[in-house]
Design an enzyme around this catalytic site. Structure first.
Site, PDB file in Angstrom:
ATOM      1  N   ARG A  64       0.785  -1.258   0.000  1.00 17.58           N
ATOM      2  CA  ARG A  64       0.000   0.000   0.000  1.00 17.58           C
ATOM      3  C   ARG A  64       0.807   1.294   0.000  1.00 17.58           C
ATOM      4  O   ARG A  64       0.225   2.364  -0.065  1.00 17.58           O
ATOM      5  CB  ARG A  64      -0.977   0.042   1.179  1.00 17.58           C
ATOM      6  CG  ARG A  64      -1.946  -1.116   1.245  1.00 17.58           C
ATOM      7  CD  ARG A  64      -2.876  -1.133   0.065  1.00 17.58           C
ATOM      8  NE  ARG A  64      -3.973  -2.071   0.246  1.00 17.58           N
ATOM      9  CZ  ARG A  64      -4.548  -2.724  -0.746  1.00 17.58           C
ATOM     10  NH1 ARG A  64      -4.132  -2.556  -1.990  1.00 17.58           N
ATOM     11  NH2 ARG A  64      -5.545  -3.540  -0.532  1.00 17.58           N
ATOM     12  N   ASN A  94      -0.126  -1.647  -7.438  1.00 17.24           N
ATOM     13  CA  ASN A  94      -1.320  -0.783  -7.465  1.00 17.24           C
ATOM     14  C   ASN A  94      -1.318   0.197  -6.296  1.00 17.24           C
ATOM     15  O   ASN A  94      -2.230   0.216  -5.476  1.00 17.24           O
ATOM     16  CB  ASN A  94      -2.611  -1.618  -7.505  1.00 17.24           C
ATOM     17  CG  ASN A  94      -2.773  -2.542  -6.311  1.00 17.24           C
ATOM     18  OD1 ASN A  94      -1.803  -2.966  -5.702  1.00 17.24           O
ATOM     19  ND2 ASN A  94      -4.008  -2.854  -5.972  1.00 17.24           N
ATOM     20  N   ASP A 151      -1.571  -6.692 -11.518  1.00 14.18           N
ATOM     21  CA  ASP A 151      -2.504  -7.050 -10.451  1.00 14.18           C
ATOM     22  C   ASP A 151      -3.463  -5.906 -10.137  1.00 14.18           C
ATOM     23  O   ASP A 151      -3.075  -4.752 -10.038  1.00 14.18           O
ATOM     24  CB  ASP A 151      -1.760  -7.452  -9.179  1.00 14.18           C
ATOM     25  CG  ASP A 151      -2.721  -8.070  -8.184  1.00 14.18           C
ATOM     26  OD1 ASP A 151      -3.622  -8.798  -8.621  1.00 14.18           O
ATOM     27  OD2 ASP A 151      -2.587  -7.811  -6.982  1.00 14.18           O
ATOM     28  N   HIS A 231      -3.480 -15.521  -7.999  1.00 21.70           N
ATOM     29  CA  HIS A 231      -4.679 -15.876  -7.214  1.00 21.70           C
ATOM     30  C   HIS A 231      -5.747 -16.664  -7.989  1.00 21.70           C
ATOM     31  O   HIS A 231      -6.864 -16.184  -8.210  1.00 21.70           O
ATOM     32  CB  HIS A 231      -5.302 -14.659  -6.522  1.00 21.70           C
ATOM     33  CG  HIS A 231      -5.421 -13.385  -7.305  1.00 21.70           C
ATOM     34  ND1 HIS A 231      -5.755 -13.343  -8.614  1.00 21.70           N
ATOM     35  CD2 HIS A 231      -5.277 -12.093  -6.930  1.00 21.70           C
ATOM     36  CE1 HIS A 231      -5.816 -12.099  -9.015  1.00 21.70           C
ATOM     37  NE2 HIS A 231      -5.512 -11.314  -8.022  1.00 21.70           N
ATOM     38  N   ASP A 304      -2.010 -12.743  -1.381  1.00 22.78           N
ATOM     39  CA  ASP A 304      -2.766 -11.575  -1.861  1.00 22.78           C
ATOM     40  C   ASP A 304      -3.203 -10.715  -0.666  1.00 22.78           C
ATOM     41  O   ASP A 304      -4.338 -10.221  -0.611  1.00 22.78           O
ATOM     42  CB  ASP A 304      -3.963 -11.988  -2.711  1.00 22.78           C
ATOM     43  CG  ASP A 304      -4.583 -10.814  -3.459  1.00 22.78           C
ATOM     44  OD1 ASP A 304      -4.051  -9.686  -3.366  1.00 22.78           O
ATOM     45  OD2 ASP A 304      -5.603 -11.025  -4.136  1.00 22.78           O
ATOM     46  N   PHE A 322     -12.469  -4.671  -2.313  1.00 23.98           N
ATOM     47  CA  PHE A 322     -12.119  -6.087  -2.432  1.00 23.98           C
ATOM     48  C   PHE A 322     -10.835  -6.351  -1.649  1.00 23.98           C
ATOM     49  O   PHE A 322      -9.873  -5.582  -1.781  1.00 23.98           O
ATOM     50  CB  PHE A 322     -11.844  -6.447  -3.894  1.00 23.98           C
ATOM     51  CG  PHE A 322     -13.062  -6.463  -4.776  1.00 23.98           C
ATOM     52  CD1 PHE A 322     -13.835  -7.610  -4.867  1.00 23.98           C
ATOM     53  CD2 PHE A 322     -13.416  -5.349  -5.526  1.00 23.98           C
ATOM     54  CE1 PHE A 322     -14.942  -7.649  -5.708  1.00 23.98           C
ATOM     55  CE2 PHE A 322     -14.520  -5.375  -6.363  1.00 23.98           C
ATOM     56  CZ  PHE A 322     -15.291  -6.528  -6.449  1.00 23.98           C
ATOM     57  N   GLY A 323     -10.796  -7.437  -0.897  1.00 16.28           N
ATOM     58  CA  GLY A 323      -9.509  -7.815  -0.321  1.00 16.28           C
ATOM     59  C   GLY A 323      -9.597  -8.400   1.066  1.00 16.28           C
ATOM     60  O   GLY A 323     -10.521  -8.102   1.831  1.00 16.28           O
TER      61      GLY A 323
HETATM   62  O1  DOR Z   1      -9.131  -8.578  -3.518  1.00 17.18           O
HETATM   63  C1  DOR Z   1      -8.243  -7.967  -4.070  1.00 17.18           C
HETATM   64  N1  DOR Z   1      -7.691  -6.875  -3.515  1.00 17.18           N
HETATM   65  N2  DOR Z   1      -7.812  -8.379  -5.278  1.00 17.18           N
HETATM   66  C2  DOR Z   1      -6.967  -7.629  -6.023  1.00 17.18           C
HETATM   67  O2  DOR Z   1      -6.654  -8.048  -7.098  1.00 17.18           O
HETATM   68  C3  DOR Z   1      -6.473  -6.350  -5.512  1.00 17.18           C
HETATM   69  C4  DOR Z   1      -6.526  -6.286  -4.056  1.00 17.18           C
HETATM   70  C5  DOR Z   1      -6.354  -4.889  -3.519  1.00 17.18           C
HETATM   71  O3  DOR Z   1      -5.450  -4.178  -3.985  1.00 17.18           O
HETATM   72  O4  DOR Z   1      -7.071  -4.526  -2.586  1.00 17.18           O
END
Ligand code: DOR
Length: 424
Positions: A64, A94, A151, A231, A304, A322-323
């Site tokens: 991050r 990212n 990604d 993933h 991930d 997402f995550g």
């Molecule tokens: O769940 C996810 N979170 N999948 C991803 O590909 C990116 C990631 C994120 O950066 O939060």
């Protein structure tokens, strides 16, 4: 300085070692052929009943930083890694700004050198992760990026992905691909199936992943570029990777603990912590993943690790990020859901978290070979663990495993001969 790891079960798949014995570390390196130096200070750690493994590598981590330091920093990601038994982590691009040029690679690696574990980074496939123009791949590799990845922002244009692969091939680095045809996943939230219908949540078909896996495999065949599928969540993707390997196409794959531990049932109580990209699938997918891990179709287990703030997750499912955080739950989930039920031997599990990712990335790690940098993870296969996100070293609390009772954990993490967890 020396460190003697005494009487553990030493498992090093890179050298086919599985034996009870002592492992000596002298001046930060593995020393198989030396005696404990009498003229130096040192420490003995009793490892009886424990597994002594090469330091674990997580090749898929969202650190991050730069840009989202309210979710995680390189320093906190490294502390979470150490707590979870990882001695090497590889960051995804990212960030904000994206890791798409030499300056940002330099920044991440520079911060990484101050962190508790070894920190590597990938470089973005396209500028700003926008999927329009290729990033400065050569520059980033020269600056130390270990791979190129799209990604979170999968490159949709096949011609552009072809160029990314052609260019990456010139530097013999792998392209780590997030496989998602986004035309099939617009506003999608969870796996397409009975649960999405009942819950009334936008469906994400498995084909969105498998179609892109196959496209990327064919581009790997065309370009000769090493392709690594990130993933993997769906059975069809595994079948595609298996086919590619049988054809000699240079493809590898990874999956994450969430994909062999949970199905989309985890969303039935609208827990946004179970919202992840790609989405959690079905029991049949879990079985296919276990098979793929056991027969080597899936080379690596990577978390991930995707930390988010509470504000990102405590919203309606549709708006939630997402995550899932993964660094501090990976080892217990691997042992509980793969090793203990007999789906994967502890030796293969360690291989998928050490030498296999090291080979894919071309980094010197994941082995207890004589003279290697002494990265070691000590694992208690029988420890009882209750997941408590409040105790995580990660800034992220977003786990669907809160309160889960698991078995097995990394009890000590040694990086370059120094004990980094538990902190001394
Ligand atoms: O769940 C996810 N979170 N999948 C991803 O590909 C990116 C990631 C994120 O950066 O939060």
């Amino acid at each position: 300085m020396w460190l003697l790891l005494k009487g553990g079960r030493i498992i090093d798949p890179s050298q086919n070692i599985d034996k009870v014995g002592d492992l000596l570390i002298v001046d930060g390196r593995i020393a198989w052929n030396q005696e404990v130096p009498q003229n130096q200070e040192g420490q003995t750690i009793n490892c009886a009943g424990l597994v002594v493994a090469p330091g674990l590598i997580d090749m898929h981590v969202h650190m991050r930083e730069p840009g989202y330091e309210h979710k995680e920093t390189i320093a906190t990601a490294a502390k979470a890694a150490a707590a979870g038994g990882f001695t090497t982590i590889v960051g995804m691009p990212n960030t904000k700004p994206a890791i798409d040029n030499r300056a940002v690679v330099d920044y991440v690696l520079c911060e990484g050198r101050r962190a508790d574990v070894h920190v590597h980074t990938t470089g973005a496939a396209t500028k700003g992760n926008e999927g329009i123009e290729m990033a400065e791949i050569g520059d980033m590799i020269e600056a130390g990026a270990v791979a190129i990845s799209d990604d979170a922002y999968p490159v949709q244009n096949a011609d552009l992905m072809r160029r990314v692969m052609e260019y990456s091939r010139m530097f013999d680095v792998a392209v780590l691909a997030h496989c998602e045809d986004t035309s099939l996943t617009r506003d999608a939230v969870m796996n397409e199936g009975l649960n999405s219908t009942i819950l009334g949540l936008r469906p994400w078909p498995r084909q969105a992943e498998a179609i892109m896996v196959m496209r990327n495999i064919l581009l790997s065949e065309l370009t000769g570029c090493r392709l690594h599928i990130q993933h993997i969540s769906a059975a069809e993707s595994i079948a595609a990777v298996r086919w590619a390997k049988s054809k000699g196409i240079p493809v590898t794959g990874e999956t994450g603990p969430q994909y062999f531990s949970l199905t989309d049932d985890a969303l039935c109580n609208y827990d946004t912590n179970a919202k992840v990209n790609p989405p959690l699938r079905t029991q049949a997918d879990i079985e296919a993943i276990k098979e793929g891990l056991a027969d080597g179709t899936i080379d690596a287990i990577a978390t991930d690790h995707a930390p988010h703030s509470l504000e990102d997750k405590q919203v309606e499912m549709q708006y939630a990020a997402f995550g899932i955080v993964g660094l501090e739950t990976a080892v217990p989930l691997v042992i509980t859901n793969l090793v203990k039920p007999g789906a994967l031997s502890i030796n293969d599990a360690i291989a998928r978290m050490t030498i296999e990712p090291a080979k894919i990335l071309g980094i010197e790690a994941g082995s207890l070979a004589d003279g290697a940098v002494a990265d070691v993870t000590i694992i208690d296969l029988d420890a009882s663990v209750v997941v408590r996100s409040g105790e995580f070293k990660s800034m992220g609390r977003n786990t669907p495993f809160e309160g889960a009772q698991l078995t097995g954990k990394a009890v000590k993490t040694i990086v370059s001969g120094q004990l980094v967890s538990p902190a001394q």
